[in-house]
Design an enzyme around this catalytic site. Structure first.
Site, PDB file in Angstrom:
ATOM      1  N   ASP A  84       1.000  -1.178   0.051  1.00  0.00           N
ATOM      2  CA  ASP A  84       0.071  -0.087  -0.138  1.00  0.00           C
ATOM      3  C   ASP A  84       0.902   1.439   0.116  1.00  0.00           C
ATOM      4  O   ASP A  84       1.842   1.278   0.648  1.00  0.00           O
ATOM      5  CB  ASP A  84      -1.004   0.006   1.124  1.00  0.00           C
ATOM      6  CG  ASP A  84      -1.900   1.129   1.252  1.00  0.00           C
ATOM      7  OD1 ASP A  84      -2.785   1.207   0.610  1.00  0.00           O
ATOM      8  OD2 ASP A  84      -1.821   1.837   2.213  1.00  0.00           O
TER       9      ASP A  84
ATOM     10  N   GLU B 284       1.779  -0.321  -4.727  1.00  0.00           N
ATOM     11  CA  GLU B 284       0.864   0.720  -5.326  1.00  0.00           C
ATOM     12  C   GLU B 284       1.760   2.059  -5.390  1.00  0.00           C
ATOM     13  O   GLU B 284       2.213   2.492  -4.299  1.00  0.00           O
ATOM     14  CB  GLU B 284      -0.179   1.031  -4.392  1.00  0.00           C
ATOM     15  CG  GLU B 284      -1.240   1.768  -4.627  1.00  0.00           C
ATOM     16  CD  GLU B 284      -1.917   2.505  -3.420  1.00  0.00           C
ATOM     17  OE1 GLU B 284      -3.277   2.515  -3.821  1.00  0.00           O
ATOM     18  OE2 GLU B 284      -1.764   2.324  -2.239  1.00  0.00           O
TER      19      GLU B 284
END
Lengths: 704, 113
Positions: A353, A390
């Site tokens: 993330d 990401e």
């Protein structure tokens, strides 16, 4: 007496607070079982004393505090072996003394009991949304699991990345609805019950939204108008990097989440499905200056967090603090953590993330060769694990295509998502970029020597609209989040097909189904790694909510009754996945592949109404592509070719087909413009015409 | 202080150990001790857990250890009457696959020795 207890180094040297102890081993950090005892090891660079605090399971007050002698400290590591502890009922923490002043960045506080950052089992939030005791002096408690799971012959599946079809899901949201009819709703065991379903759909990897222990009560609040309780539902805020979330386990109340999660991985592996974890290393649950002191803040605030020169927390994550990932101590923590999940849980890969943060230096500046990313890329234990970034953060660093990959890292391709969404809704000026995206984005990855499977292609993910909402809403509708519709992105590139939201108009409903079919077709006919969002295969909706992070309600739960009402879309998705698996031309993982010599076709080529004459003009809304390759099967060479026609204009168009050698013919596998039969039920019927009409807003797929 | 009580009997050619109580970290020691004693004298061992209402992780692990002991010694082992809640835990944590379970002694066939 056992043989091991005869060893001098496994016997107590002294007694502290009534416990037999001896100096511990500084590595590994955390707690390790040794003969008759437990080895505790904890790092603090600026702490001046360390006390081990022991609780019996669930009791309010510690039953013992063992001040670790300075003579037990090696460098900056306190370690101690304590004998005679009951591993099953033990909860432990630490008190660390040291300086405490805002300007110096230190926040030691001996009155706080701190969680072990290496805790592999954490109690305190054992049952989902069970109101916590807010007066608890130690709300999240470190525990010690046994690493005795019987894995049999299980190992990582090591599916080649180009062959993956990833399915993103949330453990609780996937099966908690009564429509799921799960025996163990909302849990790891509930997900295991869905393995036959996922197998039938055809995917071969699940990507689990955060399963590291988090607190659903972090920033929980009541909706200002409805009074509904709002939670940290998604869990992008880690409490313990080494511990699976207890409340996601049907056995969490008896502390068996480690076993249950391992059984999940083992079950998926035996079904041929990889398990990828969505991991959050960019920040922690301790928030900013106003946030609680739970672990890192009290252990070594300046080491673990990025601080401004004035002592405030940098906030590149958008959630209050930023983990100091390129500090060597933190780097080792991340590495230890991932190694643990691979070695002990057989995890197949990780999606990071806001991974761009992992490439920032301690003052927040992007590094050209971030040591953490390099360490992960070349780590021997992680060498078969997928690493997916990401590649952006909330501080404005956007690195899709430029993420420091070291030849290893894949990326969530946000540019793929945006391009395909815009093309689908009929935006002009997209076909040039689309040609790049469907090839695996060579414009982003080829020059740096990366391959098509670097690109995780997706149109929807947990962040943003579901696929159904993408074709049903022009704007977000996030009122249920209690932030007056201010939260969530506004750059959705969505199109409601004529009416905002729910519609009874059969033409609009049919058109939406077709648009979903178009989206899924482009996704599955692109090189790179396709990723589906849970429920998109049967038109799951969140009612236009594009940021359901705080909702533990039917909005965020998968409604399994939709599988009946949208059977057509489900079967279509299954057929598409099957088609992708059948055709290696779609999974070529090189930008320099020579294509099919047998067919005389390039690896990829682009076309318009007339073969080899794509319309690249700004107003063009049509593009066809032909992928081909030769493959060796049992010492013979076979060819493969797939032709994809996409027409997102408002008008039907004739497309002549590229010629094949005489021995080959095209077969229509998919035609989303054919309402009655959008996909061929068998292997596809041979198509002998020289061309065909592609309906408005439709996709046709032909294969050899 | 909680404790377990044990009852020993023979059913067909099975040596049966019936346990009453809660098997957790407090009682698992005496449970293991009783199992070890049975292992010394029995070739076909049936552990009747009908009266065990709760079993913690330590209890399940004791069963697993017993399973490995009996397997390596070529002994027969069966668990009798494990309640549904405990079976659920065994199922979702992977313990289940190792064990032979029957719901009552009536289901037992004479063991092949």
């Amino acid at each position: 007496m056992t043989q091991s207890s005869n060893r001098v180094d496994l016997n107590p040297t002294s007694t502290i607070s009534g416990f037999e102890v001896r100096p511990g081993r500084p590595l590994p950090f955390g707690v390790t079982a040794v003969a008759n005892g437990l080895n505790f090891s904890i790092f603090t660079s600026s702490g001046t004393s360390c006390t081990l605090v022991l609780f019996r399971l669930g009791e309010k007050i510690p039953y013992a505090e063992i001040s670790i002698p300075e003579s037990f400290r090696v460098g900056n590591v306190y370690s101690i072996i304590v004998f005679g502890l009951d591993i099953e009922t033990l909860e432990y923490g630490y008190r660390i003394d040291g300086p405490n002043s805002f300007s110096s960045g230190h926040s030691f506080d001996h009155s706080k009991i701190l969680m072990d950052p290496y805790a592999r089992l954490i109690s305190g939030r054992d049952f989902w949304a069970s109101d916590p005791d807010w007066s608890d002096i130690y709300p999240y408690r470190s525990r010690v699991p046994l690493d005795d799971f019987d894995w049999g012959n299980d190992k990582q599946l090591e599916i080649p990345p180009e062959d993956l079809i990833i399915y993103e899901l949330h453990i609780r949201g996937y099966t908690v609805s009564t429509t799921s009819e799960s025996k163990y709703p909302g849990t790891y065991a509930g997900l295991v019950e869905k393995i036959p379903y996922l197998k039938a759909l055809g995917i071969n990897a699940v990507e689990l939204m955060p399963i590291f222990e988090f607190d659903e009560y972090e920033n929980s609040r009541d909706h200002p108008e409805t009074g509904e309780k709002l939670y940290n539902f998604w869990g992008y805020s880690t409490l313990g990097f080494f511990a699976p979330k207890a409340a996601f386990a049907s056995t969490g109340t008896i502390g068996m989440q480690v076993d249950e999660f391992k059984q999940l991985v083992k079950s998926f592996h035996s079904a041929g499905i990889e398990v990828i974890l969505d991991v959050v290393f960019n920040h922690t649950a301790e928030g900013n200056e106003q946030g609680p002191v739970l672990s890192f803040k009290g252990l070594d605030n300046k080491v673990y967090y990025m601080l401004t020169p004035e002592g405030y927390y940098f906030n590149f994550s958008g959630t209050g603090n930023t983990l100091n990932c390129n500090n060597p101590i933190v780097r080792n923590l991340v590495l230890d953590c991932l190694r643990y999940w691979v070695a002990e849980y057989h995890i197949d890969g990780f999606r990071f993330d806001l991974a761009a943060i992992l490439g920032r230096d301690p003052l927040g500046y992007p590094l050209s060769n971030p040591p953490l990313l390099e360490s992960l890329a070349f780590d021997p234990i992680l060498s078969k694990a997928k690493l997916i970034a990401e590649a952006w953060d909330a501080g404005g660093l956007y690195q899709v295509g430029t993420f420091p990959a070291f030849g290893r890292w894949g990326e969530w391709n946000g540019k793929y998502r945006d391009c395909v969404r815009r093309f689908l809704k009929g935006d002009e000026g997209m076909v040039g970029e689309l040609a790049q995206r469907v090839q695996g984005s060579p414009d982003l990855y080829e020059a740096s020597g990366r391959s098509p499977a670097t690109s995780v292609n997706f149109i929807t993910c947990h962040d943003g609209f579901t696929l159904n909402d993408l074709v049903s809403y022009n704007d977000k509708h996030n009122d249920a989040n209690g932030e007056f519709n201010r939260d969530g992105g506004n750059d959705n590139y969505s199109w409601n097909c004529g009416v905002e939201g729910v519609s009874g108009n059969p033409d609009i409903l049919q058109f939406r189904i077709r648009q979903m079919q178009n989206a899924l077709s482009i996704l599955m006919m692109s090189r790179g790694v396709p990723m589906l969002l849970m429920g998109d295969e049967f038109a799951r909706t969140q009612g236009g909510n594009n940021n359901a992070y705080c909702l533990d309600s039917p909005i965020s739960w998968v409604d399994w009754s939709l599988i009946q009402s949208n059977q057509e879309l489900w079967s279509f998705t299954q057929a598409l996945i099957s088609l992708r698996n059948l055709h290696p031309a779609l999974r070529v993982n090189s930008f320099s592949d020579s294509g099919s010599k047998l067919l005389g076709l390039a690896s990829s080529s682009f076309h318009g109404s007339i073969p080899y004459q794509p319309d690249w003009s700004n107003s063009s809304k049509q593009l066809a592509w032909l992928f081909s390759c030769d493959i060796d099967i049992d010492q013979s060479c076979e060819s493969d070719a797939v032709y994809v026609i996409t027409n997102m204009s408002q008008f039907a168009s004739w497309f002549d087909l590229p010629q094949l050698p005489e021995s080959k013919t095209w077969s229509i596998a998919i035609n989303t413009g054919d309402r009655a039969s959008p996909f061929a039920k068998n292997s596809g019927s041979p198509f002998t015409n020289s061309g065909l009409l592609a309906g408005e807003h439709s996709v046709i797929i032909l294969t050899t | 202080m909680s404790s377990l009580s044990f009852l020993e009997k023979t059913y067909l050619n099975w040596s049966v150990l019936s346990v009453d109580g809660q098997i957790d970290s407090k009682t698992v020691g005496e449970f293991k001790e009783a199992l070890d004693q049975k292992l010394l004298t029995s070739k076909c061992l049936a552990i009747d857990l009908t009266l065990v209402r709760f079993m913690s992780s330590a209890g399940l692990r004791a069963l697993l250890v017993l399973h490995h002991q009996t397997s390596s010694q070529g002994l027969s082992l069966v668990f009798v009457g494990i309640n549904e809640d405990i079976q659920d835990v065994m199922r979702v944590t992977g313990f289940h696959q190792h064990f032979t379970l029957v719901s009552s002694l009536d289901e037992l066939q004479p063991a092949v020795q």
